[in-house]
Design an enzyme around this catalytic site. Structure first.
Site, PDB file in Angstrom:
ATOM      1  N   ASP A 138       0.829  -1.196   0.000  1.00 51.37           N
ATOM      2  CA  ASP A 138       0.000   0.000   0.000  1.00 51.37           C
ATOM      3  C   ASP A 138       0.866   1.250   0.000  1.00 51.37           C
ATOM      4  OD1 ASP A 138      -2.933   1.155   0.827  1.00 51.37           O
ATOM      5  OD2 ASP A 138      -1.348   2.269   1.866  1.00 51.37           O
ATOM      6  N   TYR A 180       2.818   9.880  -0.230  1.00 53.07           N
ATOM      7  CA  TYR A 180       3.876   9.257   0.576  1.00 53.07           C
ATOM      8  C   TYR A 180       5.258   9.489  -0.043  1.00 53.07           C
ATOM      9  CZ  TYR A 180       0.081   6.494   2.731  1.00 53.07           C
ATOM     10  OH  TYR A 180      -1.067   6.070   3.365  1.00 53.07           O
ATOM     11  N   HIS A 222      -7.813   9.454  -1.754  1.00 52.25           N
ATOM     12  CA  HIS A 222      -7.174   9.446  -0.432  1.00 52.25           C
ATOM     13  C   HIS A 222      -8.055  10.058   0.656  1.00 52.25           C
ATOM     14  CE1 HIS A 222      -2.838   9.382   1.362  1.00 52.25           C
ATOM     15  NE2 HIS A 222      -3.724   8.925   2.203  1.00 52.25           N
TER      16      HIS A 222
END
Length: 279
Positions: free
Chosen positions: A45, A50, A108
């Protein structure tokens, strides 16, 4: 170690445990993800925000395993919710990872104040039609957000990834997802440094089952039908997190952990109706 799988509402299969990669980056991150792959992780994931999609993709290539062995998830950031932006962002994420498709792609955060998440959802539906994504889902969506997507597009998310741990149990949200045929996935399933793992109840259960406290909490998730994606850089933690399928908590024990829920249990107080993603 072979991780069991479940079937999503679109017919695709998904491992019931994944590796969270938040803050796992660069060359060191590639090695940490590779170690996890060698120990049996196949669900990885990541997210655009990120800043590590490249590292995850590199670990997949270095593993020597075929692309089909993996279940790869990434996520669309809020700044790309408008249709054209979302379409290009999906393509760019694939280019960064060096992949032809995502197994799962999520919005998200809903960012309802900006009110473009339906546009983003339509872009993901169309990307799925073009073969860039297999399963589409959301993250941090509330029931009203889910219903709007379903009503306006006719497409139900396969997954809703939400904050969930013993201090933020999310039982109502789990039931809402289940009622719509949506799999619940848990981010920060161990509470990200919260005191939950020090709770006497969880420590007692760890002693009873000869497991560590993290394993007890992860088993609590999977027995509730929730897919946890714990982040782990440490090789031993990666291994022990997977070693949870040889014991089962009782119904009373599951309910006792549920009772640890707190009204202020969110890690960072991120309310999906208010949170402006990474601004």
């Amino acid at each position: 170690m072979q991780v069991p799988e479940l079937t999503l509402n679109d017919g695709y299969h998904m491992p019931v445990m994944g590796l969270g990669t938040y803050q796992i980056r660069g060359g060191q991150g590639v090695n940490q993800i590779l170690a996890a792959i060698r120990d049996g992780y196949r669900s990885l994931d990541t997210a655009t925000n990120y800043d590590n999609e490249g590292a995850v993709g590199e670990a997949i290539r270095r593993s020597g395993l075929p692309r089909s062995a993996f279940f790869v998830t990434s996520k669309l950031p809020g700044k790309y919710h408008q249709y054209a932006d979302a379409t290009m962002a999906i393509q760019e994420s694939l280019y960064r990872m060096g992949l032809d498709y995502f197994d799962l792609f999520l919005i998200h955060w809903p960012l309802p104040k900006r009110d473009h998440y339906v546009d983003a959802w339509q872009a993901m539906i169309d990307a799925r039609t073009r073969g860039l994504i297999r399963s589409i889902g959301v993250s941090n969506f509330e029931p009203e957000h889910l219903d709007r997507l379903i009503t306006e597009t006719g497409v139900t998310p396969a997954v809703n990834q939400i904050e969930c741990h013993p201090y933020w149990v999310q039982e109502t949200m789990r039931q809402e997802n289940q009622r719509r045929g949506i799999v619940t996935e848990a981010w920060s399933p161990l509470g990200r440094g919260s005191a939950a793992l020090k709770e006497p109840l969880i420590q007692q259960l760890a002693g009873k089952y000869q497991k560590n406290v993290g394993q007890v909490v992860l088993r609590w998730h999977t027995q509730r039908g929730i897919v946890p994606i714990p982040k782990a850089r440490n090789l031993m933690h990666q291994r022990t997190n997977l070693d949870i399928f040889d014991f089962s908590l009782t119904k009373d024990e599951l309910e006792a952990i549920n009772a640890l829920d707190r009204p202020d249990g969110r890690i960072d107080g991120q309310d999906p109706n208010e949170y402006e993603e990474f601004d």
